[in-house]
Structures are given as structure tokens and as C-alpha cells.
Design a protein around this motif. Structure first.
Motif, short mmCIF file in Angstrom:
data_model
loop_
_atom_site.label_atom_id
_atom_site.label_comp_id
_atom_site.label_asym_id
_atom_site.label_seq_id
_atom_site.Cartn_x
_atom_site.Cartn_y
_atom_site.Cartn_z
N UNK A 34 -6.67 -6.93 6.89
CA UNK A 34 -5.47 -7.37 6.18
C UNK A 34 -4.92 -6.24 5.32
N UNK A 35 -3.59 -6.12 5.30
CA UNK A 35 -2.92 -5.08 4.50
C UNK A 35 -1.96 -5.78 3.54
N UNK A 36 -2.11 -5.58 2.23
CA UNK A 36 -1.27 -6.30 1.26
C UNK A 36 0.21 -5.93 1.38
N UNK A 37 1.06 -6.93 1.14
CA UNK A 37 2.52 -6.78 1.19
C UNK A 37 3.09 -7.13 -0.17
N UNK A 38 4.08 -6.38 -0.62
CA UNK A 38 4.72 -6.66 -1.91
C UNK A 38 5.49 -7.99 -1.85
N UNK A 39 5.59 -8.69 -2.96
CA UNK A 39 6.24 -10.01 -2.96
C UNK A 39 7.69 -10.00 -2.51
N UNK A 40 8.43 -8.91 -2.75
CA UNK A 40 9.84 -8.89 -2.41
C UNK A 40 10.13 -8.29 -1.04
N UNK A 41 9.11 -7.96 -0.28
CA UNK A 41 9.31 -7.46 1.08
C UNK A 41 9.67 -8.61 2.00
N UNK A 98 7.34 -6.77 11.48
CA UNK A 98 7.70 -5.74 12.46
C UNK A 98 7.13 -4.37 12.11
N UNK A 99 6.37 -4.27 11.03
CA UNK A 99 5.68 -3.01 10.80
C UNK A 99 4.63 -2.77 11.88
N UNK A 100 4.16 -3.83 12.56
CA UNK A 100 3.16 -3.63 13.61
C UNK A 100 3.73 -2.83 14.78
N UNK A 133 4.23 0.43 6.53
CA UNK A 133 4.60 -0.54 5.50
C UNK A 133 5.12 0.19 4.26
N UNK A 134 4.48 1.29 3.90
CA UNK A 134 4.95 2.07 2.76
C UNK A 134 6.37 2.58 3.02
N UNK A 146 8.58 1.25 4.98
CA UNK A 146 9.50 0.12 4.94
C UNK A 146 9.80 -0.30 3.51
N UNK A 147 8.77 -0.38 2.69
CA UNK A 147 8.94 -0.87 1.32
C UNK A 147 9.61 0.15 0.41
N UNK A 148 9.62 1.41 0.81
CA UNK A 148 10.31 2.43 0.02
C UNK A 148 11.66 2.82 0.62
N UNK A 149 12.05 2.15 1.70
CA UNK A 149 13.37 2.38 2.28
C UNK A 149 13.50 3.59 3.17
N UNK A 150 12.37 4.21 3.56
CA UNK A 150 12.43 5.37 4.45
C UNK A 150 12.87 4.95 5.85
N UNK A 151 12.28 3.87 6.35
CA UNK A 151 12.65 3.30 7.64
C UNK A 151 12.80 1.80 7.48
N UNK A 152 13.76 1.22 8.17
CA UNK A 152 14.02 -0.22 8.02
C UNK A 152 13.68 -0.97 9.30
#
Length: 570
Positions: free
Chosen positions: A155-162, A169-171, A483-484, A486-492
């Protein structure tokens, strides 16, 4: 934010008495569900060392179609599916809704995760959506296999606002970024098996081995076949001094070894390459030492390049070690180079193209080819302006339009630095290889089966430093990195979404994946039971308030998803 969505995100509401899911009872779409519907089963119970999780979003993948087609003959399925059906779905975002007593110091209700689907427990692959119930279900119980498997916690933690789709789709996105992070050996495998084979052409040439058979590093076993003297004598002496076992193989058609990590061919004979290649081990390297073009193309198992990570390297000699180290295998796109995406219009192709445009130090030229004008037009609308704004020449071509295609490709006859093949067609792979520029790299990303042969001229491996690589899986670290980003806006990842639907729409969604209906990903929301599969532009009529929150009327956003859930959650 509405109370309904707030409650959903807290995940502390009373749980329903039933759990809806899509069981697959065997090969074929007729064995998916009952009467074209998911079934209801009792809500699962969980033990003190287990988690109860809610599936929030699930991306559909062509790998799911492979399971539907193969049924229990699929290599990742080990059970009688009629008695114990499979529940597909490995691109999953999930939320904890129940915590076992012994896990309450580690988890809490409302925690969000994605999952690395390629789960191993006691050496056995029990992938999520294969042997472990997947995301085309509303709820699931996770036990030690996921929480403490061979690689630790999957399991990989996800931020609440993601976003839910964004995280699910990060997979597949992790598979894309992993393709550009591949590492290959630059020397013989230490502790492995090396097999050196001479040929008629090479018998009168001089050879050396400057590294790889010395105190710093050396194989455990060295096999020799028709190696010219005195090179063979020097190799035997070095090996004996190092305690390396030397094996003399007189008949290479029946060697006393099962496989070799390195096969070195002194003279690039196509017949011998085809005879020896099946003996390459996982991550095996064949080094071709020659200074002449081959007389014909070689039948190459491109499926094993993809799945077994085989690679062919080479050099003109005389130092064999230079074949590995002079031009190490590159997996990143060449900065400022020419990149060609073959079969670019599908969901995975679009991800590769998006990454190539958005990555720092990307290519200067991007060529996208596909046999669907619909998909190519969608690529243009989605990415052409963005590419051009970054100074990238962006070209979309349909090879079925032969005259236009030939005229446009003539401008690239000097070759491409990078070719990403997303079409699992041997003839397409073989043709693409002819377009490699010197030191160019072709990545066979498409999942071609082992044993799939393509006729390829391997002369470039030793005369021009070209490389053919392949891979499409990902690791936990790849998923964390994606995931990093995605959550930092580098790739959507949201830009990959083409259609959404409820759990009841999953079967239609899978058929759409099989039939390549949409240019991007289909995302199912398991907690929404009765919303039809809908392309994003069609939300304009069905859910105008959701459509209004799309980017440019065509791209999924976290805001659109939130509005979708507000309206459609029960």
C-alpha cells in the motif's frame, strides 16, 4: 462541499449489508457477471490483522482483457474460476473503512492508498485483480499478503486532496515512467554464467577481455565453444586463477547448461544468434563482436526482450568489454532528439506522448503514428499546441494513408533517436527497427507474448550502437515516484481519462477497452451503481455541472470528479 461528499471522504458512515462485484467465471465476456450485471454478496468481515477497504476508482486496462480472453489459462491465474471466480481491477484507489484490532496503531478509518498490484507472498505472484480480488468490487479485505508480503507493504499512502481517478491511474502511469528508468549491465554478470562462442569468421581475429574476468568481478562459470587460440588459453588461465569453473562445449546445439547470463558471439552469424538466443537468462545480454554487416535479418524473440529484458549489444572488437561499456544501454529519451511513438493513439501511447512533451530536456521532434484518424485528431487537439509552445515539432501520421505517410516520413530518413513501440505487431516492430538512427534506442513497450518473433537486422547493435529494449511493468518505487509527480503537478494522470461510469458500466467499459472505442482511459467508480459509461464530452448533456468543471471541455479534473460524486453517490 456537500455533506454527502464530506461523509464519503471521512469513510465513517454505516456500511451497507451487501458488496457488489463483477465475478469472472471463465474465459469470455459471457462469463463476466450474471445477466450482464454485477452480483451482490454479503459485506465481508475482517479479522484483527486485516483491513476492510472501499474501492473508490478503478481504471480499466487491456491486461484485464487478456484475463477475460484466457480465463484460467492466464499465467497469473492458478485456480478453478468456475468455483472461485476472479474479480478484475488492478488500477485502484482505495480508502480504509475498517481496521483490525491489531492494526489500529498503524491505520485509521479514512486513510487513502493506492496499491502496487504485483504482489508476491512467499515467492508466489498473487496480483491484485488476478488472484486477489480487484477493484471491480465495492469492498475488499486486505490481509498479510498485501500488508506484509515479500516486498513489505504494497500500500502507498495518498494525500487527502488527491483525486480518486488521479491516484488510481498512477498504476499505468508508473509503467510509463518506469520504461525510461531501466538499468542494464555494463559488464559481464558477476557470479553468473558467461558463454563465449566463436564462429568461422572470427576464428582468425584477435580478441581481448579488459575487464569482467578479474579479481574485481567475474562470472562463476565460463563456457567456451570454438573460441580461437590463444585467446581461449588466456581465458582458461584467468578463470582457473580466479576459481571460475570452465566448461568446454563442443556441441552448442546441446550445451550442458540451462541458460547463460552473457552470451558473447565472436562473429555475428545470424544462424548462431538464433540458435543461442533461447539460452539467454532473465536480464540476459548477448554481445555481438564483428565489423561486417549481417547477410540477413535475425528472427528475434521480441516477447522476451519485453518480458525477460534481453538486450543485444555489440562492438567491432577486439576488446569484448567495450561492447558493454563503450555505449551503455540508454532508456531515457535523448534530449533534443527525434522520438517516434508507434501506435500513439491509445491510452498508454497518449501517456508516453504527454510525458515526452512535459518532461524537462525532452525531444525536439515528436512523431505520432496510429491507424485511427479519430485518435490522431484527438492527439492533435490534446497536445499539439502544448508541444509547439515548447518549440517541439509535433507530427501525427496515419500509415494507412500511404502517400501522405511516405512523403512525411521521408523527412526522417536519417532515423530516430528513440522509437517507442506501442503496437504488439511483429511486422510493425521489425519495420520500426529499420528507422533507428546511430546510437538510437527502440523500446518495445507493447506486451507481445514470449515466442513472438520479428525479423530484425542486428548489425546496428555492433556497427552503430543501436539498442532494442523493452518493459512495461512497474515497482513500488516507480509508483511512489509517479504519485509524487501527480501530487506535485509534474504530470497529470487526469488527462488520460476519456470516459467514466458506475460499477454497472464496467462490462461495457471493458468491451470498449477491447474495441479501442476511446482514445484514453475508462475509469469506473465502484460506489456509484447506476451511471452509464459516458465519454467526457457527453457529460455536457448528462451532467452539465460536471462538464462545466472539465478543463477545456475535455479533460477530467479533481473538481469535476468532486461534483460527479456529489451528484451520483447514493
Amino acid at each position: 462541499m456537500s455533506d454527502k461528499l464530506t461523509t464519503y471522504r471521512r469513510a465513517d458512515a454505516p456500511l451497507p449489508p451487501v458488496n457488489y462485484l463483477w465475478p469472472l467465471y471463465g474465459a469470455g465476456f459471457e462469463n463476466l457477471g450474471r445477466n450482464d450485471r454485477p452480483i451482490a454478496v454479503p459485506m465481508p468481515t475482517f479479522g484483527p490483522d486485516e483491513l476492510l477497504v472501499r474501492h473508490d476508482a478503478c481504471g480499466l486496462c487491456f491486461s484485464d482483457i487478456k484475463v477475460i480472453k484466457a480465463g484460467q489459462s492466464h499465467p497469473r491465474i492458478y485456480r478453478n474460476m468456475q468455483e472461485n471466480p476472479v474479480v478484475l481491477g488492478h488500477e485502484v484507489a482505495l480508502t480504509v473503512v475498517g481496521v483490525g484490532q491489531n492494526l489500529q496503531d498503524q491505520y485509521r478509518v479514512g486513510d487513502r492508498f493506492i496499491i502496487q498490484a504485483d504482489i508476491y507472498a512467499k515467492g508466489v505472484n498473487l496480483a491484485y485483480g488476478y488472484e486477489i480480488q480487484g477493484g471491480l468490487s465495492q469492498y475488499n479485505v486486505l490481509d498479510w499478503k498485501v500488508l506484509n508480503g515479500d516486498d513489505g507493504n504494497y500500500l502507498i499512502p495518498v494525500k487527502p486532496d488527491t483525486g480518486y481517478a488521479e491516484s488510481a491511474l498512477t498504476e499505468p502511469w508508473a509503467c510509463v515512467i518506469a520504461a525510461y528508468e531501466l538499468q542494464y549491465r555494463t559488464a559481464l554478470k558477476a557470479g553468473g554464467v558467461t558463454w563465449i562462442v566463436g564462429t568461422e569468421y572470427g576464428k582468425n581475429r584477435e580478441y581481448t577481455l579488459s575487464s569482467g574476468l578479474d579479481a574485481a568481478a567475474h562470472p562463476a562459470r565460463l563456457a567456451l565453444t570454438n573460441v580461437p587460440e590463444p585467446f581461449a588459453a588466456r581465458l582458461r588461465a584467468q578463470a582457473t586463477a580466479l576459481g571460475v569453473e570452465v566448461i568446454e562445449i563442443a556441441d552448442p546445439t546441446a550445451p550442458p547448461i540451462e541458460e547463460a547470463d552473457d552470451i558473447i558471439l565472436l562473429g555475428a552469424d545470424p544462424d548462431i544468434i538464433e540458435m543461442l538466443s533461447p539460452y539467454l537468462a532473465q536480464f540476459g545480454v548477448m554481445a555481438l563482436i564483428d565489423d561486417r554487416p549481417m547477410p540477413r535479418r535475425v528472427a528475434v524473440d521480441v516477447g522476451r526482450i519485453h518480458y525477460n529484458r534481453w538486450v543485444y549489444v555489440g562492438g567491432s572488437g577486439p576488446d569484448i568489454a567495450q561492447a558493454y561499456s563503450a555505449l551503455p544501454v540508454r532508456s531515457t529519451l535523448r534530449p533534443g532528439g527525434r522520438a517516434w511513438f508507434v501506435g500513439a493513439g491509445g491510452p498508454m501511447g497518449r501517456m508516453h506522448v504527454q510525458r515526452a512533451i512535459q518532461t524537462a530536456d525532452g525531444p525536439a521532434v515528436i512523431v505520432c503514428t496510429d491507424v485511427s484518424d479519430l485518435r490522431l485528431n484527438d492527439l492533435r487537439v490534446s497536445y499539439a499546441a502544448e508541444a509547439q509552445a515548447k518549440g517541439i515539432e509535433f507530427v501525427c501520421l496515419n500509415p494507412m494513408n500511404q502517400a501522405e505517410y511516405a512523403a512525411a516520413m521521408a523527412a526522417f530518413r536519417a532515423g530516430f533517436d528513440d522509437i517507442i513501440v506501442l503496437a504488439p505487431v511483429p511486422a510493425v516492430i521489425a519495420d520500426a527497427a529499420t528507422w533507428l538512427a546511430p546510437q538510437g534506442v527502440m523500446n518495445i513497450f507493447a506486451g507481445v507474448n514470449r515466442g513472438t518473433m520479428a525479423q530484425i537486422d542486428l548489425s546496428g547493435a555492433y556497427l552503430q550502437g543501436t539498442r532494442i529494449i523493452g518493459h512495461s511493468a512497474s515497482s513500488i518505487d516507480d509508483m511512489k515516484l509517479m504519485l509524487f509527480q501527480a501530487e506535485t503537478g509534474v504530470l497529470s494522470p487526469n488527462r488520460s481519462v476519456a470516459a467514466v461510469g458506475s460499477l454497472t458500466a464496467a462490462k461495457e467499459g471493458l468491451r470498449a477497452v477491447q474495441d479501442t472505442v476511446y482514445p484514453g482511459k475508462v475509469v469506473i467508480y465502484p460506489q456509484i451503481r447506476d451511471f452509464p459509461l459516458t465519454a467526457l464530452p457527453d457529460l455536457k448533456d448528462k451532467l452539465p455541472s460536471v462538464y462545466a468543471l472539465l478543463k477545456d471541455g475535455r479533460e477530467w479534473t479533481n473538481e469535476a470528479e468532486a461534483e460527479f460524486l456529489r451528484q451520483m453517490l447514493p
